[in-house]
Design a protein around this motif. Sequence first.
Motif, short mmCIF file in Angstrom:
data_model
loop_
_atom_site.label_atom_id
_atom_site.label_comp_id
_atom_site.label_asym_id
_atom_site.label_seq_id
_atom_site.Cartn_x
_atom_site.Cartn_y
_atom_site.Cartn_z
N MET A 196 -11.35 7.59 -10.09
CA MET A 196 -9.76 8.40 -11.30
C MET A 196 -10.23 7.28 -12.16
N ALA A 197 -9.63 5.99 -12.24
CA ALA A 197 -9.38 5.99 -12.90
C ALA A 197 -7.90 5.76 -14.22
N CYS A 198 -7.29 5.76 -12.92
CA CYS A 198 -5.60 6.00 -13.26
C CYS A 198 -5.44 4.37 -13.84
N ASP A 199 -4.97 5.08 -15.29
CA ASP A 199 -4.14 4.12 -15.98
C ASP A 199 -2.99 2.21 -15.32
N PHE A 200 -2.54 3.11 -13.99
CA PHE A 200 -1.50 1.55 -13.71
C PHE A 200 -2.07 1.65 -12.19
N CYS A 201 -2.85 1.56 -11.60
CA CYS A 201 -4.13 1.18 -10.80
C CYS A 201 -4.86 0.25 -11.00
N ALA A 202 -5.09 -1.10 -10.30
CA ALA A 202 -6.27 -2.55 -10.25
C ALA A 202 -7.37 -1.87 -9.90
N THR A 203 -7.19 -0.34 -8.69
CA THR A 203 -8.59 -0.41 -8.19
C THR A 203 -9.08 0.68 -9.48
N GLY A 204 -8.91 1.05 -10.02
CA GLY A 204 -9.34 2.16 -10.76
C GLY A 204 -10.47 1.42 -11.58
N LYS A 205 -9.58 0.16 -12.13
CA LYS A 205 -10.18 -0.70 -13.12
C LYS A 205 -11.35 -1.20 -13.22
N GLY A 206 -11.89 -1.05 -11.36
CA GLY A 206 -13.48 -2.29 -11.36
C GLY A 206 -14.72 -0.97 -11.01
N GLY A 207 -13.87 0.25 -11.54
CA GLY A 207 -15.12 1.45 -11.22
C GLY A 207 -15.09 1.80 -9.71
N PHE A 208 -16.45 2.37 -9.36
CA PHE A 208 -16.72 3.29 -8.53
C PHE A 208 -18.40 2.74 -7.90
N THR A 209 -18.72 2.70 -6.66
CA THR A 209 -20.06 2.39 -6.47
C THR A 209 -20.81 3.64 -5.13
N ARG A 210 -19.61 3.84 -4.04
CA ARG A 210 -20.46 5.04 -3.01
C ARG A 210 -18.86 5.23 -1.92
N ASN A 211 -19.49 6.53 -1.81
CA ASN A 211 -18.26 7.08 -0.20
C ASN A 211 -18.35 5.59 1.25
N LEU A 212 -17.70 5.57 0.79
CA LEU A 212 -17.62 5.07 3.29
C LEU A 212 -17.93 6.08 3.89
N GLN A 213 -18.82 5.57 4.96
CA GLN A 213 -18.95 6.55 6.10
C GLN A 213 -17.44 6.11 7.49
N ALA A 214 -17.54 7.71 7.57
CA ALA A 214 -16.56 7.62 8.72
C ALA A 214 -16.44 6.55 9.61
N TYR A 215 -17.19 5.40 10.43
CA TYR A 215 -17.83 4.69 11.26
C TYR A 215 -17.16 3.48 10.11
N GLU A 216 -17.00 2.72 8.63
CA GLU A 216 -16.29 2.11 8.23
C GLU A 216 -15.12 2.51 7.81
N ILE A 217 -14.80 3.99 7.81
CA ILE A 217 -13.12 3.61 7.67
C ILE A 217 -12.49 3.46 9.17
N VAL A 218 -13.23 3.74 10.11
CA VAL A 218 -12.62 3.77 11.14
C VAL A 218 -12.45 1.79 11.67
N ASP A 219 -13.53 1.05 11.46
CA ASP A 219 -14.20 -0.21 11.74
C ASP A 219 -12.91 -0.66 11.19
N GLN A 220 -11.99 -0.35 10.07
CA GLN A 220 -10.87 -0.99 9.05
C GLN A 220 -9.56 -1.00 10.05
N VAL A 221 -9.56 0.23 10.44
CA VAL A 221 -8.28 0.37 11.91
C VAL A 221 -8.18 -1.22 12.74
N LEU A 222 -9.62 -1.15 13.35
CA LEU A 222 -9.26 -1.79 14.69
C LEU A 222 -9.69 -3.29 14.02
N THR A 223 -10.36 -3.36 12.88
CA THR A 223 -10.12 -5.40 12.52
C THR A 223 -8.88 -5.26 12.72
#
Length: 358
Positions: free
Chosen positions: A128-155
């Motif tokens: 999305m490259a929002c001007d005020f956001c650090a994440t958008g400055k680094g570009g995009f690689t891929r979508n996460l799968q559902a299990y990779e999202i759930v894993d963050q919560v369990l971690t």
Amino acid sequence: MTVNLDTRSELSTPHAENAPLLGQSLAQLTDWVVRQGQPKYRGKQLYQWIYQQGARSLAEISVFPKAWREEMGEGAIGRSTLHYRSVAPDETRKYLLRLADGLIIETVGIPTENRLTVCVSSQVGCPMACDFCATGKGGFTRNLQAYEIVDQVLTVRDDFQRRVSNVVFMGMGEPLLNTAQVVAAVKCLNEDVGIGQRSLVISTVGLQGRIHQLAQYKLQATLAVSLHASNQRQREQLIPSAQHYPLQQLLEECREYVEITGRRITFEYILLAGVNDSKENAAELARHLRGFQTHVNLIPYNPIAEVDYQRPTRDRINTFKKTLEGENIAVSIRYSRGLEADAACGQLRASRSQLEAV
């Protein structure tokens, strides 16, 4: 037409024998163990060890036969590897997690006395490259799968050794560019991890047709729409994708969302000194939202190195808030946690030293 949420496989990656077990339902896990030649009751054991015990491999599930554990190896569950962890003075913890393909994502654990909130990523990077956001400055690689999202919560749960009460999809990425996997993760977090849908927040900058698409699932999760501007010109300056989606159309789609779901929308508004924080901006925003079932979250800007935006003074922040309140707009100020660890809103992008950490 309402989308069927009853079948998990319709929302997530099609089932395969080597698909990660994390993110799958009790019924799916039971089918899997039976196909491995194991008795049906082991499906419930596997389910409990994954979602309650936080098992990272089949090898550590001690109730399973040793020979079968050795045969299945380490990789079946689908957990990430902790690459880096930092702790801010306010006890907010930022994690860099290494995925199976070697890519790195960030997630944040935000504790209070009565809550533990996890801010999860839905993509590797963000397009999305929002001007005020650090994440958008680094570009995009891929979508996460559902299990990779759930894993963050369990971690985060396992690191804090306490129950996660809330999850916000406000980390790396635009969740509505990954709707199917985000919805599958919501269902898993709700049904399997045990977090109420009303304790989940899905954030978006607003993409044409995507809010309408999400509405069809009729989730009880809260939708948070990042406005960050009181008019179209400002939005285009701050959010490049706004050039293709006029503010009035976005607000119309939001109103439709409220009608379909019966759920109130939260509007996120980052306050940037001298850009969008005037009393006139507040009055203009109020005119857009009058008569709307909504709540406004004001977020004083969190600085990043790439741009020279500044945080408004406290007096200016309070004036903006009072102006909205004077127009009968429900509003609150959200001072971000984790600033010292670069874990606050808009700051998620790993530094070179963090990426090189072992």
